[in-house]
Write a protein that holds these residues in place. Structure first.
Motif, PDB file in Angstrom:
ATOM      1  N   VAL A 148       0.856  -1.182   0.000  1.00 57.03           N
ATOM      2  CA  VAL A 148       0.000   0.000   0.000  1.00 57.03           C
ATOM      3  C   VAL A 148       0.895   1.237   0.000  1.00 57.03           C
ATOM      4  CG1 VAL A 148      -1.778   1.284   1.242  1.00 57.03           C
ATOM      5  CG2 VAL A 148      -1.825  -1.215   1.217  1.00 57.03           C
ATOM      6  N   PRO A 149       0.854   2.068  -1.026  1.00 60.62           N
ATOM      7  CA  PRO A 149       1.741   3.240  -1.062  1.00 60.62           C
ATOM      8  C   PRO A 149       1.326   4.275  -0.032  1.00 60.62           C
ATOM      9  CG  PRO A 149       0.222   3.281  -2.922  1.00 60.62           C
ATOM     10  CD  PRO A 149       0.007   1.965  -2.230  1.00 60.62           C
ATOM     11  N   PRO A 150       2.253   5.128   0.402  1.00 61.18           N
ATOM     12  CA  PRO A 150       1.885   6.188   1.351  1.00 61.18           C
ATOM     13  C   PRO A 150       0.868   7.143   0.737  1.00 61.18           C
ATOM     14  CG  PRO A 150       4.277   5.905   1.234  1.00 61.18           C
ATOM     15  CD  PRO A 150       3.696   5.104   0.124  1.00 61.18           C
ATOM     16  N   GLY A 151      -0.126   7.510   1.537  1.00 60.53           N
ATOM     17  CA  GLY A 151      -1.186   8.383   1.042  1.00 60.53           C
ATOM     18  C   GLY A 151      -1.930   7.781  -0.124  1.00 60.53           C
ATOM     19  N   ALA A 152      -2.202   6.487  -0.034  1.00 59.11           N
ATOM     20  CA  ALA A 152      -2.770   5.762  -1.169  1.00 59.11           C
ATOM     21  C   ALA A 152      -4.178   6.229  -1.473  1.00 59.11           C
ATOM     22  CB  ALA A 152      -2.784   4.262  -0.878  1.00 59.11           C
ATOM     23  N   THR A 153      -4.456   6.353  -2.758  1.00 63.68           N
ATOM     24  CA  THR A 153      -5.810   6.552  -3.255  1.00 63.68           C
ATOM     25  C   THR A 153      -6.245   5.271  -3.953  1.00 63.68           C
ATOM     26  OG1 THR A 153      -5.009   7.459  -5.353  1.00 63.68           O
ATOM     27  CG2 THR A 153      -5.388   9.009  -3.550  1.00 63.68           C
ATOM     28  N   ALA A 154      -7.491   5.242  -4.359  1.00 59.95           N
ATOM     29  CA  ALA A 154      -7.989   4.036  -5.020  1.00 59.95           C
ATOM     30  C   ALA A 154      -7.259   3.795  -6.342  1.00 59.95           C
ATOM     31  CB  ALA A 154      -9.496   4.167  -5.245  1.00 59.95           C
ATOM     32  N   LYS A 155      -6.950   4.841  -7.073  1.00 58.21           N
ATOM     33  CA  LYS A 155      -6.296   4.664  -8.367  1.00 58.21           C
ATOM     34  C   LYS A 155      -4.834   4.255  -8.209  1.00 58.21           C
ATOM     35  CE  LYS A 155      -5.820   6.792 -12.920  1.00 58.21           C
ATOM     36  NZ  LYS A 155      -6.152   7.962 -13.777  1.00 58.21           N
ATOM     37  N   THR A 156      -4.121   4.842  -7.237  1.00 56.31           N
ATOM     38  CA  THR A 156      -2.728   4.451  -7.040  1.00 56.31           C
ATOM     39  C   THR A 156      -2.613   3.016  -6.542  1.00 56.31           C
ATOM     40  OG1 THR A 156      -2.794   5.413  -4.821  1.00 56.31           O
ATOM     41  CG2 THR A 156      -1.984   6.802  -6.611  1.00 56.31           C
ATOM     42  N   LEU A 157      -3.556   2.570  -5.723  1.00 58.50           N
ATOM     43  CA  LEU A 157      -3.505   1.191  -5.244  1.00 58.50           C
ATOM     44  C   LEU A 157      -3.804   0.198  -6.356  1.00 58.50           C
ATOM     45  CD1 LEU A 157      -3.126  -0.758  -2.897  1.00 58.50           C
ATOM     46  CD2 LEU A 157      -5.552  -0.482  -2.354  1.00 58.50           C
ATOM     47  N   ILE A 158      -4.807   0.465  -7.186  1.00 53.75           N
ATOM     48  CA  ILE A 158      -5.107  -0.456  -8.275  1.00 53.75           C
ATOM     49  C   ILE A 158      -3.986  -0.434  -9.323  1.00 53.75           C
ATOM     50  CG2 ILE A 158      -6.391   1.137  -9.739  1.00 53.75           C
ATOM     51  CD1 ILE A 158      -7.197  -2.565  -8.949  1.00 53.75           C
ATOM     52  N   THR A 159      -3.255   0.688  -9.418  1.00 56.39           N
ATOM     53  CA  THR A 159      -2.089   0.731 -10.303  1.00 56.39           C
ATOM     54  C   THR A 159      -0.984  -0.188  -9.791  1.00 56.39           C
ATOM     55  OG1 THR A 159      -2.646   3.013 -10.896  1.00 56.39           O
ATOM     56  CG2 THR A 159      -0.436   2.259 -11.423  1.00 56.39           C
ATOM     57  N   GLU A 160      -0.834  -0.307  -8.465  1.00 57.96           N
ATOM     58  CA  GLU A 160       0.138  -1.245  -7.910  1.00 57.96           C
ATOM     59  C   GLU A 160      -0.239  -2.685  -8.241  1.00 57.96           C
ATOM     60  OE1 GLU A 160       3.015  -0.681  -6.256  1.00 57.96           O
ATOM     61  OE2 GLU A 160       2.748   1.437  -6.733  1.00 57.96           O
ATOM     62  N   PHE A 161      -1.518  -2.984  -8.215  1.00 57.23           N
ATOM     63  CA  PHE A 161      -1.965  -4.324  -8.627  1.00 57.23           C
ATOM     64  C   PHE A 161      -1.620  -4.569 -10.097  1.00 57.23           C
ATOM     65  CE2 PHE A 161      -4.370  -4.220  -4.749  1.00 57.23           C
ATOM     66  CZ  PHE A 161      -4.576  -5.548  -4.416  1.00 57.23           C
ATOM     67  N   ALA A 162      -1.801  -3.569 -10.927  1.00 56.43           N
ATOM     68  CA  ALA A 162      -1.492  -3.740 -12.343  1.00 56.43           C
ATOM     69  C   ALA A 162       0.009  -3.865 -12.582  1.00 56.43           C
ATOM     70  CB  ALA A 162      -2.057  -2.558 -13.138  1.00 56.43           C
ATOM     71  N   ARG A 163       0.812  -3.150 -11.825  1.00 56.75           N
ATOM     72  CA  ARG A 163       2.257  -3.197 -12.018  1.00 56.75           C
ATOM     73  C   ARG A 163       2.829  -4.555 -11.650  1.00 56.75           C
ATOM     74  NH1 ARG A 163       7.033  -1.469  -9.173  1.00 56.75           N
ATOM     75  NH2 ARG A 163       5.807  -1.254  -7.288  1.00 56.75           N
ATOM     76  N   TYR A 164       2.178  -5.282 -10.758  1.00 55.50           N
ATOM     77  CA  TYR A 164       2.707  -6.588 -10.346  1.00 55.50           C
ATOM     78  C   TYR A 164       2.781  -7.557 -11.527  1.00 55.50           C
ATOM     79  CZ  TYR A 164       3.149 -11.027  -7.905  1.00 55.50           C
ATOM     80  OH  TYR A 164       3.577 -12.264  -7.486  1.00 55.50           O
ATOM     81  N   LEU A 165       1.756  -7.604 -12.358  1.00 58.97           N
ATOM     82  CA  LEU A 165       1.744  -8.501 -13.513  1.00 58.97           C
ATOM     83  C   LEU A 165       2.102  -7.790 -14.814  1.00 58.97           C
ATOM     84  CD1 LEU A 165      -1.305 -10.889 -12.945  1.00 58.97           C
ATOM     85  CD2 LEU A 165       1.113 -11.281 -12.501  1.00 58.97           C
ATOM     86  N   GLY A 166       2.565  -6.557 -14.739  1.00 59.45           N
ATOM     87  CA  GLY A 166       2.974  -5.856 -15.944  1.00 59.45           C
ATOM     88  C   GLY A 166       1.836  -5.457 -16.847  1.00 59.45           C
ATOM     89  N   ILE A 178      -8.861   0.371 -15.227  1.00 60.69           N
ATOM     90  CA  ILE A 178      -7.727  -0.351 -14.650  1.00 60.69           C
ATOM     91  C   ILE A 178      -8.220  -1.517 -13.805  1.00 60.69           C
ATOM     92  CG2 ILE A 178      -5.663  -0.120 -13.241  1.00 60.69           C
ATOM     93  CD1 ILE A 178      -5.609   2.825 -13.910  1.00 60.69           C
ATOM     94  N   THR A 179      -9.295  -1.312 -13.050  1.00 56.65           N
ATOM     95  CA  THR A 179      -9.825  -2.385 -12.214  1.00 56.65           C
ATOM     96  C   THR A 179     -10.322  -3.545 -13.060  1.00 56.65           C
ATOM     97  OG1 THR A 179     -10.476  -0.730 -10.566  1.00 56.65           O
ATOM     98  CG2 THR A 179     -11.463  -2.911 -10.380  1.00 56.65           C
ATOM     99  N   ASP A 180     -11.004  -3.264 -14.160  1.00 57.16           N
ATOM    100  CA  ASP A 180     -11.468  -4.341 -15.047  1.00 57.16           C
ATOM    101  C   ASP A 180     -10.292  -5.118 -15.631  1.00 57.16           C
ATOM    102  OD1 ASP A 180     -14.038  -3.531 -14.527  1.00 57.16           O
ATOM    103  OD2 ASP A 180     -14.220  -2.301 -16.347  1.00 57.16           O
ATOM    104  N   GLY A 190      -4.538 -17.099 -12.753  1.00 60.38           N
ATOM    105  CA  GLY A 190      -4.717 -18.082 -11.688  1.00 60.38           C
ATOM    106  C   GLY A 190      -4.222 -17.628 -10.329  1.00 60.38           C
ATOM    107  N   VAL A 191      -4.362 -16.351 -10.007  1.00 58.80           N
ATOM    108  CA  VAL A 191      -3.942 -15.851  -8.692  1.00 58.80           C
ATOM    109  C   VAL A 191      -4.887 -16.390  -7.628  1.00 58.80           C
ATOM    110  CG1 VAL A 191      -3.550 -13.802  -7.293  1.00 58.80           C
ATOM    111  CG2 VAL A 191      -2.918 -13.794  -9.703  1.00 58.80           C
ATOM    112  N   GLN A 192      -4.329 -17.047  -6.619  1.00 54.29           N
ATOM    113  CA  GLN A 192      -5.141 -17.644  -5.551  1.00 54.29           C
ATOM    114  C   GLN A 192      -4.913 -16.990  -4.195  1.00 54.29           C
ATOM    115  OE1 GLN A 192      -4.322 -21.832  -5.458  1.00 54.29           O
ATOM    116  NE2 GLN A 192      -4.916 -22.165  -7.585  1.00 54.29           N
ATOM    117  N   LEU A 193      -3.804 -16.293  -4.041  1.00 56.02           N
ATOM    118  CA  LEU A 193      -3.472 -15.671  -2.757  1.00 56.02           C
ATOM    119  C   LEU A 193      -2.943 -14.273  -3.027  1.00 56.02           C
ATOM    120  CD1 LEU A 193      -3.176 -16.016   0.350  1.00 56.02           C
ATOM    121  CD2 LEU A 193      -0.849 -16.844  -0.076  1.00 56.02           C
ATOM    122  N   VAL A 194      -3.575 -13.257  -2.409  1.00 59.31           N
ATOM    123  CA  VAL A 194      -3.177 -11.857  -2.565  1.00 59.31           C
ATOM    124  C   VAL A 194      -2.674 -11.375  -1.210  1.00 59.31           C
ATOM    125  CG1 VAL A 194      -3.899  -9.527  -3.170  1.00 59.31           C
ATOM    126  CG2 VAL A 194      -4.836 -11.480  -4.407  1.00 59.31           C
TER     127      VAL A 194
END
Length: 367
Positions: A148-166, A178-180, A190-194
């Motif tokens: 979770v980035p400092p001062g996280a917003t909904a868009k910055t957090l979902i961007t971190e999810f996207a950056r994990y899988l490129g 981005i969420t879709d 096949g992500v089973q654990l977040v």
């Protein structure tokens, strides 16, 4: 934010091929990317020294102690058992959000270590049960690790999810787009654990924090995965307050990484951890069994400094005659008389009464 085209735009699992092709990729991939996580999970941890091994050099021992070995604490065992149970139960739950776990405790208590250890175990177990087919360059991604980035917003957090899988994210993409893309790619991979670390940075009392908490709740309902959070003393933060906090607390189970007890039934968890730490050390002039043999303190700890004798007494208690500061004792001429004795009256000399002033006379002198 990555705006360049990425191979993951053509195939949801094409971003996973970089970690399996060869070791020519950049060595500085962080754990919050699939390449960094895959390298961390598949790299064998440093092995403790064996009795028959030749002695290591100073540089080798320093490198070993800097990496060190993960000691299996009771919190790690409890977290691994509960994660395994929730993942089994979550396979048959399709309507609502799956139950989750929250690892809490003070700072530097081993929360992130427990999170990474459980994630590595889940990753290796999935790779053993579901190996990649021969000739396939795509590997499954059973575990996702997000900070979770400092001062996280909904868009910055979902961007971190996207950056994990490129997943490519353009500057003009909205949070919904981005969420879709994240939900589609995570399901296809096949992500089973977040694993979500630093969850204490969220504050649902603010507008951005409330939107971020709603995003996490939306992801738990749309992704077929088990969510595990880690944060510093989350029970003392606003994370569990309000309507959103009640929803999160009702679906999550706490795993406390607090101090280890000296005794738990017939077991001694603290002494067992000290023994494991000593066995993992690589020291030349150390006798095995020295650390666990240290007895516990036979007497209680001394009182605080402000309550010891010859100190200033506690402010809630009246000052005592014996606890006064040595420099503040009364001198001999200032000492109080004993009981039953009377002090003689002081001898004072009063000044003489002033003579009354006679008013001047205005009579003229006679010649």
């Amino acid at each position: 934010m990555n705006t360049r085209p990425h191979p993951a735009a053509h195939h949801p699992s094409s971003a996973l091929a970089d970690a399996d092709s060869d070791n020519t990729a950049e060595p500085s991939w962080p754990l919050t990317t699939w390449q960094g996580w895959h390298r961390f999970a598949t790299t064998d941890p440093p092995a403790p020294p064996q009795p028959d091994d030749p002695p290591r050099s100073t540089e080798e021992r320093l490198a070993y102690h800097s990496a060190f070995v993960t000691i299996r604490t009771p919190a790690i065992s409890q977290l691994a058992t509960q994660v395994r149970s929730l993942m089994i139960l979550g396979r048959h739950q399709q309507t609502t959000a799956r139950p989750s776990l929250i690892v809490t405790g003070p700072a530097a208590a081993g929360k992130t270590t427990a999170l990474l250890n459980v994630g590595r175990t889940c990753h290796l177990a999935h790779m053993r049960k579901n190996p990649a087919p021969p000739g396939s360059a795509h590997a499954a991604a059973p575990v996702a690790y997000v900070l979770v980035p400092p001062g996280a917003t909904a868009k910055t957090l979902i961007t971190e999810f996207a950056r994990y899988l490129g997943i490519p994210v353009a500057a003009r993409m909205t949070q919904t787009q981005i969420t879709d893309a994240v939900c589609h790619t995570y399901t296809a991979a096949g992500v089973q654990l977040v694993l979500i670390d630093e969850i204490h940075r969220l504050n649902p009392r603010t507008t951005t924090g409330a939107q971020t908490a709603d995003l996490i709740k939306d992801l738990t309902e749309r992704l077929p995965a088990t969510f595990v959070y880690a944060g510093i003393n989350v029970t003392d933060t606003p994370l569990f307050t309000g309507v959103r906090g009640a929803q999160l607390a009702g679906r999550a189970t706490l795993v406390d990484c607090g101090p280890l007890p000296a005794r738990h039934g017939r077991r001694e968890p603290f002494r067992d951890v000290i023994t494991d730490i000593e066995n993992a050390l690589d020291l030349h002039h150390h006798k095995p069994g020295t650390l666990p043999r240290h007895p516990p303190p036979a007497r209680p700890l001394p009182p605080p400094a402000h309550r010891r004798p010859h100190r200033i007494p506690h402010p809630t208690h009246p000052p005592s005659r014996h606890h006064r500061h040595p420099r503040r004792h009364r001198t001999h001429h200032q000492s109080r008389p004993r009981r039953g004795t009377t002090r003689p009256p002081r001898r004072t000399t009063r000044p003489p009464h002033p003579q009354p002033l006679t008013p001047p006379t205005n009579q003229a002198k006679q010649p």
